[in-house]
Design an enzyme around this catalytic site. Sequence first.
Site, PDB file in Angstrom:
ATOM      1  N   LYS A 297      22.636  45.986   3.930  1.00 29.13           N
ATOM      2  CA  LYS A 297      23.682  44.953   3.840  1.00 29.13           C
ATOM      3  C   LYS A 297      23.190  43.571   4.284  1.00 29.13           C
ATOM      4  CE  LYS A 297      27.128  47.633   2.457  1.00 29.13           C
ATOM      5  NZ  LYS A 297      27.851  47.440   1.186  1.00 29.13           N
TER       6      LYS A 297
ATOM      7  N   GLU B   5      35.009  41.726   4.596  1.00 26.86           N
ATOM      8  CA  GLU B   5      35.651  43.032   4.692  1.00 26.86           C
ATOM      9  C   GLU B   5      34.566  44.034   5.059  1.00 26.86           C
ATOM     10  OE1 GLU B   5      34.233  41.968   1.947  1.00 26.86           O
ATOM     11  OE2 GLU B   5      33.062  43.762   1.522  1.00 26.86           O
TER      12      GLU B   5
ATOM     13  N   SER C 298      19.717  53.847   2.051  1.00 29.85           N
ATOM     14  CA  SER C 298      20.378  52.558   2.290  1.00 29.85           C
ATOM     15  C   SER C 298      20.661  52.253   3.757  1.00 29.85           C
ATOM     16  CB  SER C 298      21.688  52.509   1.499  1.00 29.85           C
ATOM     17  OG  SER C 298      22.493  53.631   1.802  1.00 29.85           O
TER      18      SER C 298
HETATM   19  C1  LIG Z   1      24.440  52.483   4.636  1.00 32.84           C
HETATM   20  C2  LIG Z   1      25.321  52.179   3.470  1.00 32.84           C
HETATM   21  N1  LIG Z   1      24.936  52.575   2.237  1.00 32.84           N
HETATM   22  C3  LIG Z   1      25.698  52.338   1.146  1.00 32.84           C
HETATM   23  C4  LIG Z   1      26.922  51.709   1.265  1.00 32.84           C
HETATM   24  C5  LIG Z   1      27.736  51.502   0.023  1.00 32.84           C
HETATM   25  O1  LIG Z   1      27.794  50.178  -0.390  1.00 32.84           O
HETATM   26  P1  LIG Z   1      27.038  49.674  -1.691  1.00 32.84           P
HETATM   27  O2  LIG Z   1      27.456  50.561  -2.818  1.00 32.84           O
HETATM   28  O3  LIG Z   1      27.511  48.282  -1.851  1.00 32.84           O
HETATM   29  O4  LIG Z   1      25.584  49.757  -1.440  1.00 32.84           O
HETATM   30  C6  LIG Z   1      27.371  51.264   2.517  1.00 32.84           C
HETATM   31  C7  LIG Z   1      28.645  50.580   2.659  1.00 32.84           C
HETATM   32  O5  LIG Z   1      29.136  50.311   3.716  1.00 32.84           O
HETATM   33  C8  LIG Z   1      26.545  51.515   3.652  1.00 32.84           C
HETATM   34  O6  LIG Z   1      26.911  51.139   4.879  1.00 32.84           O
END
Ligand SMILES: Cc1ncc(COP(=O)(O)O)c(C=O)c1O
Length: 401
Positions: free
Chosen positions: A91, A113, A379
């Site tokens: 993020k 948000e 992620s």
């Molecule tokens: C670690 C992590 N991965 C994935 C996501 C999903 O978001 P996005 O689809 O925008 O990557 C989030 C959302 O809070 C997250 O914290």
Amino acid sequence: MDNKFDVNEEGYYGEFGGAYVPEILYANVETLRKTYKTILQAPAFQKEYNELLSDYVGRPTPLYFARRLSEKYDCKIYLKREDLNHTGAHKINNTIGQILLARRMGKTRIIAETGAGQHGVATATVCALMNMECVVYMGKTDVERQHLNVQKMEMLGAKVVPVTSGNQTLKDATNEAIRDWCCHPANTHYIIGSTVGPHPYPDLVARLQSVISKEIKKQIIEKEGRDYPDYLVACVGGGSNAGGTIYEYLDDPRVKIVLAEAAGKGVDSGESAATIQLGRTGIIHGAKTLLMQDADGQIQEPYSISAGLDYPGIGPMHANMVRQGRSEVLAIDDNEALAAAMELTRLEGIIPALESAHALGIFGKKKFKKEDIIVLCLSGRGDKDMETYINYELQITNYNL
Ligand SMILES: Cc1ncc(COP(=O)(O)O)c(C=O)c1O
């Protein structure tokens, strides 16, 4: 437009996208639309952004060959370690870029948000860094299940506003953030945390996250002698880590794309966030996209164990790519994600975020060839999810590899 999966001049990805905003926000969104590319491409912006990514965030993140996971699934699995970024997820790639943009647009107040709290923490972090006022909207359900992140945001100086409408999750937090923006359009920039919202946000966020695939392209050459993998895998909430992971390969037919969405308690259980499989065309938070809705067009409340995937819509970029047959989508339920998180922990010594665990869940569902090279976007890290994992203790205790 570079390719058929990119946004067009009108802000659409195929039939999806656009900017459906209340009149009061029209000027803000229009200014952003007219200026974002110029600001992002300016050498001074690029210099500041890239320096912060390397010295503050810790980029480039490693591309790690997961040997034991690869042995188990009999293919070559690399993990793009976004969990190693400062603040623990992808993020921050976006919030660093957007705060620099906000400053250049003369804004003094930031709102955001958050679902899992990762975007909230990343926003509060850059606001501390740049000495800007920060207000984060978060559904009350998420405030409870991700309270470590709430405490971090408050320590960083942000005001966290618990939202009690709807089922008190990400959709409801986004509604409140938009409402705040309508009340303070002159001094406030809304840092949206995913590839959602009115044009140009989906494109802006995808561009800022594209650093992920730019790095993959270089790193995979070093590891495998070619600049592309056979598969890219990512989870999708709104779609930002997925968008960043695939950005450099959108129309590269050598690279297949597999997305994992949250099936919650099962796609047909009535308690899921499997937007792509269950959604129909509708409008949410300023964009036309796939949306979970009832027969009357009312938005259905989503459910997932993972706060970051608990959203009834999906970024328009992904809605289009799935519609065009470019991306394949698998729905991973709560239990499959929890099992995948345990598996990665025990095989590789990495505790993933629950969202990322959904991406890992695809290995239980899809068979790959031995020579396939797969890059999966890890992620985020699992610190924020420890309570959920501990509550799953019975299965952890009984877990046998
Ligand atoms: C670690 C992590 N991965 C994935 C996501 C999903 O978001 P996005 O689809 O925008 O990557 C989030 C959302 O809070 C997250 O914290």
